[in-house]
Design a protein around this motif. Structure first.
Motif, short mmCIF file in Angstrom:
data_model
loop_
_atom_site.label_atom_id
_atom_site.label_comp_id
_atom_site.label_asym_id
_atom_site.label_seq_id
_atom_site.Cartn_x
_atom_site.Cartn_y
_atom_site.Cartn_z
N ARG A 134 0.92 -1.30 -0.05
CA ARG A 134 -0.16 0.16 -0.01
C ARG A 134 0.85 1.24 -0.02
O ARG A 134 1.81 1.44 0.83
N LEU A 135 0.70 2.03 -0.79
CA LEU A 135 1.26 3.54 -0.98
C LEU A 135 0.37 4.45 -0.53
O LEU A 135 -0.73 4.73 -0.80
N ARG A 136 0.94 5.25 0.69
CA ARG A 136 -0.01 6.02 1.43
C ARG A 136 0.68 7.60 1.76
O ARG A 136 1.93 7.67 1.46
N THR A 137 -0.08 8.61 1.93
CA THR A 137 0.44 9.80 2.35
C THR A 137 0.14 9.98 4.02
O THR A 137 -0.73 9.31 4.70
N PRO A 138 1.00 10.66 4.79
CA PRO A 138 0.82 10.53 6.15
C PRO A 138 -0.69 11.04 6.69
O PRO A 138 -1.06 12.21 6.22
N GLN A 139 -1.39 10.42 7.62
CA GLN A 139 -2.46 10.88 8.38
C GLN A 139 -2.22 12.05 9.12
O GLN A 139 -3.09 12.87 9.29
N LEU A 140 -1.01 12.24 9.90
CA LEU A 140 -0.92 13.18 10.72
C LEU A 140 -0.01 14.35 10.16
O LEU A 140 0.30 15.32 10.84
N GLY A 141 0.03 14.49 8.89
CA GLY A 141 0.58 15.41 8.05
C GLY A 141 2.27 15.78 8.54
O GLY A 141 2.96 15.02 9.00
N ASP A 142 2.19 17.15 8.78
CA ASP A 142 3.33 17.79 9.17
C ASP A 142 3.67 17.49 10.53
O ASP A 142 4.89 17.75 11.20
N ASP A 143 2.64 16.96 11.34
CA ASP A 143 2.99 16.87 12.88
C ASP A 143 3.25 15.39 13.14
O ASP A 143 3.57 15.14 14.14
N ALA A 144 3.63 14.34 12.24
CA ALA A 144 4.03 13.22 12.42
C ALA A 144 5.33 13.05 13.34
O ALA A 144 5.52 12.18 14.33
N ALA A 145 6.41 13.88 13.02
CA ALA A 145 7.51 13.83 13.57
C ALA A 145 7.41 14.17 15.02
O ALA A 145 7.97 13.48 16.15
N LEU A 146 6.50 15.30 15.23
CA LEU A 146 6.32 15.72 16.59
C LEU A 146 5.69 14.64 17.51
O LEU A 146 6.00 14.37 18.76
N ILE A 147 4.78 14.08 17.04
CA ILE A 147 4.02 12.83 17.51
C ILE A 147 4.91 11.78 18.12
O ILE A 147 4.81 11.17 19.00
N GLY A 148 5.65 11.38 17.04
CA GLY A 148 6.69 10.37 17.36
C GLY A 148 7.66 10.78 18.15
O GLY A 148 7.95 10.05 19.17
N ALA A 149 8.03 12.20 18.42
CA ALA A 149 8.66 12.71 19.50
C ALA A 149 8.15 12.45 20.89
O ALA A 149 9.01 11.92 21.79
N ALA A 150 6.92 12.75 20.69
CA ALA A 150 6.16 12.65 22.12
C ALA A 150 6.29 11.17 22.74
O ALA A 150 6.46 10.89 23.75
N GLU A 151 6.01 10.32 21.70
CA GLU A 151 6.23 8.75 21.85
C GLU A 151 7.32 8.41 22.62
O GLU A 151 7.70 7.80 23.27
N LEU A 152 8.40 9.04 21.97
CA LEU A 152 9.91 8.80 22.38
C LEU A 152 10.21 9.11 23.90
O LEU A 152 10.61 8.52 24.71
N ALA A 153 9.60 10.41 23.90
CA ALA A 153 9.54 10.95 25.30
C ALA A 153 8.82 10.34 26.52
O ALA A 153 9.09 10.38 27.53
N PHE A 154 7.77 9.68 26.03
CA PHE A 154 6.75 9.13 27.04
C PHE A 154 7.41 7.46 27.21
O PHE A 154 6.73 7.04 28.22
N ALA A 155 8.16 6.92 26.43
CA ALA A 155 8.78 5.76 26.64
C ALA A 155 9.09 5.38 28.07
O ALA A 155 8.71 4.23 28.62
N PRO A 156 9.74 5.85 28.85
CA PRO A 156 10.15 5.71 30.32
C PRO A 156 8.92 5.63 31.05
O PRO A 156 9.00 4.66 31.78
N LEU A 157 8.06 6.27 30.74
CA LEU A 157 7.01 6.40 31.68
C LEU A 157 5.89 5.15 31.54
O LEU A 157 5.42 4.50 32.44
N LEU A 158 5.83 4.80 30.17
CA LEU A 158 4.96 3.66 29.97
C LEU A 158 5.73 2.37 30.15
O LEU A 158 5.16 1.57 30.47
N ALA A 159 7.30 2.55 30.31
CA ALA A 159 7.95 1.14 30.69
C ALA A 159 7.86 1.04 32.26
O ALA A 159 7.74 -0.22 32.66
#
Length: 392
Positions: free
Chosen positions: A361-386
């Protein structure tokens, strides 16, 4: 024989699993958590009580179920707990505050002058963060911070080893940001394509796909690769630099010092050069090129067709190597793909092995230009979720 995990370790793992589930999936009933996590009702109740006591989740009645009988309480993530997500682009700095559960609570941005170092960028980002945090309630808690940057990042200490388009070489970005933000934990640093892939895989178009390639385009080209549900970043964290695949030996010179790299054929400058507009820069210029009008329309259309050919050429090679379920085109590549999708698919048909492209499947981002920011937040939350109770 190695001893099995202790009761405390099992409890911490279960707390993390429950918190991660409601963080990713949103409000979830206790009954649904029991089924999803494979734990009994009393254990789910005890875990929920612990997380609620730490004010990481709250419980309440479901809204408008219309069902008979006593409804199962719904567990909701507490967005008072947030992550700071930062992004450093060639000409722009962005900062966002993202709550537990993935809600984008606030964001600010400012311009970036060419040639600014990590030590010069850090106070600018810190100023954006200070503005966002100035009016927060007293009980708001920052779980951590992470920044997305275009470049090769050393995973262990957040040093940007190489970022050709910004002129960075061995810049201590993580250390500089940690000092400026004065947080309790170090600021994590990640490559923009890796973090955009994480964002789209967690909350965007690639949810449910465990083999994904996210292609990020701007001045350069990078890939975030997820295989079997796990990021593929290489031994030192420098993987995914697909823009430096040599596709035309002896071709145009590249910022990396080589010639004929993929990004010299599909990057921002390549497209503008082919369209006869080498003096302009930026995503806005690329979008203008992709809407040809006037006397140069034929030249621009030819440039778009050529870019589509080269885009499909590189994607076909990636499909043959990684066999992804999905390829996502982000940044300027989103616009290039939308303008040349037929050419891209034609190249794939010619070059990619049939079994590997049958389900692609070839797709464009659902999160648009915010994709990297959302991913950065997931990286920052990782210690809390662990380890939720240790991290708060």
């Amino acid at each position: 024989m190695r001893p099995g995990p202790s009761q405390d370790e099992i409890r911490r793992q279960n707390l993390g699993a429950l918190l991660r589930h409601v963080h990713v999936h949103g409000p979830t009933s206790r009954a649904e958590l029991t089924a999803a996590l494979g734990l009994n009702r009393s254990t789910i109740g005890a875990l929920t009580a612990d997380l609620a006591a730490a004010r990481l989740v709250s419980e309440g009645a479901p809204r408008g179920t219309g069902r008979a009988g006593r409804p199962s309480p719904v567990v909701r993530p507490e967005s008072r707990v947030y992550a700071l997500a930062l992004s450093i682009q060639v000409d722009q700095l962005r900062a966002a505050r993202i709550g537990l559960g993935g809600e984008l609570l606030d964001q600010l941005e400012c311009g970036r002058e060419p040639g600014t170092s990590a030590k010069e960028v850090a106070p600018l980002l810190a100023a954006l963060v200070a503005r966002m945090r100035s009016g927060l309630p007293a009980d708001a808690v920052c779980a951590g911070a992470a920044v997305a940057v275009c470049g090769l990042v050393r995973r262990d200490d957040g040093v940007v080893r190489l970022a050709p388009h910004t002129g960075w070489l061995d810049e201590p970005l993580g250390e500089a940001l940690t000092a400026e933000l004065e947080l309790d934990s170090p600021v994590s640093v990640g490559n923009v394509a890796d973090l955009a892939a994480l964002g789209e895989h967690t909350r965007g178009v690639a949810v449910g796909c465990d083999d994904v390639i996210y292609l990020h385009g701007d001045v350069g080209i990078g890939a975030g690769i997820i295989a079997a549900g796990r990021p593929v970043t290489g031994h030192g964290g420098y993987g995914g630099e697909v823009g430096h695949m040599v596709v035309r030996p002896g071709g145009h010179p590249c910022s990396c010092g080589s010639r004929g790299c993929w990004e010299t054929e599909i990057g921002e400058q390549a497209l503008l050069r082919a369209a006869g507009m080498p003096e302009v820069r930026g995503p806005g210029a690329v979008r203008a090129v992709l809407r040809p009008t006037g006397r140069n329309a034929a030249v621009v259309q030819s440039a778009v067709r050529e870019a589509g050919d080269w885009l499909g050429f590189g994607v076909a090679n990636l499909v043959n190597i990684f066999n992804p379920q999905m390829v996502v085109f982000g940044g300027t590549l989103r616009d290039v793909y939308l303008a040349s999708a037929t050419r891209v698919r034609s190249r794939l048909t010619e070059m990619a092995l049939g079994p590997g492209r049958e389900q692609l499947r070839l797709r464009t981002p659902q999160l648009g230009d915010d994709a990297a920011l959302i991913g950065a937040a997931e990286l920052a939350f990782a210690p809390l979720l662990a380890d939720p109770l240790e991290a708060v």
